[in-house]
Design an enzyme around this catalytic site. Structure first.
Site, PDB file in Angstrom:
ATOM      1  N   ASP A 287       2.345   2.041   3.452  1.00  0.00           N
ATOM      2  CA  ASP A 287       3.134   0.779   3.970  1.00  0.00           C
ATOM      3  C   ASP A 287       4.541   1.623   3.511  1.00  0.00           C
ATOM      4  OD1 ASP A 287       1.081  -0.682   4.430  1.00  0.00           O
ATOM      5  OD2 ASP A 287       1.373  -1.729   2.666  1.00  0.00           O
TER       6      ASP A 287
ATOM      7  N   HIS B 209       0.839  -1.100   0.006  1.00  0.00           N
ATOM      8  CA  HIS B 209      -0.007   0.163  -0.071  1.00  0.00           C
ATOM      9  C   HIS B 209       1.091   1.178  -0.118  1.00  0.00           C
ATOM     10  CE1 HIS B 209      -2.373  -3.010   2.288  1.00  0.00           C
ATOM     11  NE2 HIS B 209      -3.511  -2.365   1.830  1.00  0.00           N
TER      12      HIS B 209
HETATM   13  C1  XLS Z   1      -7.913  -6.737   4.182  1.00  0.00           C
HETATM   14  C2  XLS Z   1      -7.420  -7.097   2.912  1.00  0.00           C
HETATM   15  C3  XLS Z   1      -6.327  -6.157   2.642  1.00  0.00           C
HETATM   16  C4  XLS Z   1      -5.833  -6.004   1.082  1.00  0.00           C
HETATM   17  C5  XLS Z   1      -4.970  -4.945   0.677  1.00  0.00           C
HETATM   18  O1  XLS Z   1      -8.958  -7.417   4.932  1.00  0.00           O
HETATM   19  O2  XLS Z   1      -7.287  -8.320   2.784  1.00  0.00           O
HETATM   20  O3  XLS Z   1      -5.352  -6.550   3.413  1.00  0.00           O
HETATM   21  O4  XLS Z   1      -5.675  -7.387   0.718  1.00  0.00           O
HETATM   22  O5  XLS Z   1      -5.490  -3.731   1.157  1.00  0.00           O
END
Ligand code: XLS
Ligand code: NI
Length: 445
Positions: A111, A108
């Site tokens: 991140d 992200h």
């Molecule tokens: C959350 C999601 C998230 C996505 C990315 O539940 O799995 O981690 O994969 O934003």
């Protein structure tokens, strides 16, 4: 990036490159089933599985839960300067990714780089870190599977991002999407994902669902158009999830997202990112969601994790059930294997797994479980009994009236006229136990 010190520090000392030692090995830090170079049906195992390491769980997640504080105190996140931490985090990430031997990673925007005081400062932070990541990608050969804008954590998104009733929040989300997409393109990312964690609602009383969904579709359309204009040739992915954090999420499951994409003319550019744990929360098997995506030619990528079977909670564990991964890989193989995307470890070590080696052990388990699943799924296809039994169930549609029906050769009246033509009908065993026994025999062999 002169003002930040590039520490020449090893974050996982004593751990070298993880290698394949085979199923008799007792080495905790070796693969027992994942043999990256092994050729299966003319393709390397690594290329069938396309593993990716998720930045958020592995290098950002600190083990905090709603009931307790952080337990994972990562040295790379501990300098007190968010930008210095981001540089250190990039070093730790690339050390880990190359030692574990994953070809891809995912992130992200938030991140990899901290949010600044304004959208412009956030964009500058991101751009600086993107240069750092690009250098590391080039030095190691690690590639970006997909990027994503984090439109869930910040308080401004408490009422949604693309579905927020307040225009200014939606504009902020657009700014983040644009910058994250630019960053993905710059790093040669193969996909760009959306997860609608806050795109949903808690009460219909205060929510205009129709308007919110239309706003979301328009925002996704703008992202698609911008990406294409910038030369992005990868797919956009939507990750279905039914609940948590919102009560009703608009991207409930694979079928819902397929319908939404088709309704808004997005089906050519968008595919699905299927997550095992989210499938469970929707009351589906992981393999079901994969099969829905494959059947619609919309399998984009996979978030490879699992939940706790008796717990409706997003626990994001590393996969450990070879029956599940066999069925998952079977669905993926039925679609011809990954044409885009891969198996992304959207999975985290438990809160009380606090040794640096635990991050390796978690990923080794997940990678071995999917490698085993791949080989078992191929064995199911090679064995041929299950595909033959399955094909045979539909044999009455392969010729005669059945084939005529499939090719559109009947009206309802002429079809109705065939009802009495077959004598005693319907007394055919589904053979479920036989299917299951054969699967078990192949898995255990
Ligand atoms: C959350 C999601 C998230 C996505 C990315 O539940 O799995 O981690 O994969 O934003
Ligand atoms: Ni996910």
């Amino acid at each position: 990036m002169a003002e930040y010190f590039i520490e020449n520090k090893e974050y996982f000392p004593g751990i070298g490159k993880i290698s394949y030692e085979g199923k008799t090995s007792k080495n905790n830090l070796a693969f027992k089933y994942y043999d990256a170079e092994k050729i299966i049906r003319g393709k390397k195992m690594a290329d069938w599985l396309r593993f990716a390491i998720a930045y958020w769980h592995s290098f950002c997640g600190d083990g905090a839960d709603p009931f307790g504080q952080a337990t994972h105190i990562f040295p790379w996140n501990s300098t007190g300067d968010p930008m210095q931490n981001a540089v250190n985090r990039a070093n730790a990430a690339f050390e880990f990714i190359t030692k574990i031997g994953a070809p891809y990673y995912t992130w992200h925007d938030r991140d990899i780089a901290p949010e600044g005081a304004s959208p412009d400062e956030s964009a500058r932070n991101l751009a600086l870190i993107i240069d750092e990541l690009k250098t590391r990608q080039e030095a190691t050969g690690v590639k970006l599977l997909w990027g994503i804008a984090k439109l869930s954590a910040d308080t401004r998104f408490m009422n949604g991002a693309g579905t927020n009733p307040e225009f200014a929040v939606l504009a902020h989300a657009a700014n983040q999407i644009k910058n994250a997409l630019d960053a993905t393109i710059k790093l040669g990312g193969e996909g760009f994902a959306f997860w609608g964690g806050r795109e949903g609602y808690m009460s219909l009383l205060n929510t205009d669902c129709k308007r919110e969904r239309e706003h979301l579709a328009r925002l996704l359309t703008l992202a698609r158009d911008y990406g294409r204009k910038q030369g992005f040739t990868g797919y956009f992915y939507i990750e279905p999830k039914p609940m948590e954090p919102t009560k009703h999420q608009y991207d409930f499951d694979a079928e819902t997202v397929v319908g939404f994409l088709r309704a808004h003319g997005l089906e050519k550019d968008f595919k699905l990112n299927i997550e095992a744990n989210a499938a469970e929360l929707a009351g589906h098997d992981f393999a079901h969601e994969l099969q829905v995506a494959v059947d619609n030619d919309m399998l984009g990528s996979v978030d490879a994790n699992c939940g706790e079977p008796r717990n409706a909670w997003d626990t994001d564990r590393f996969a450990g059930n070879v029956y599940e991964t066999t069925l998952a890989m079977l669905a993926i193989l039925r679609g011809g294997g990954f044409k885009t995307g891969g198996l992304n470890f959207d999975a985290k070590i438990r809160r009380n797994s606090i040794d640096p080696e635990d991050l390796f052990i978690g990923h080794i388990g997940g990678m071995d479980t999917f490698a085993f699943g791949l080989e078992s799924a191929i064995a199911v296809l090679d064995d041929g009994r299950i595909p033959a039994l399955l094909k045979n169930r539909y044999a009455s549609f392969d010729s005669g009236d059945g084939a005529q029906f499939e090719s559109g050769g009947f009206s309802l009246e002429t079809l109705a006229g065939r009802a009495g033509a077959y004598g005693k009908i319907g007394w055919t065993s589904g053979k479920q136990e036989l299917f299951e026994n054969i699967l078990q025999e192949i898995i255990l062999q």
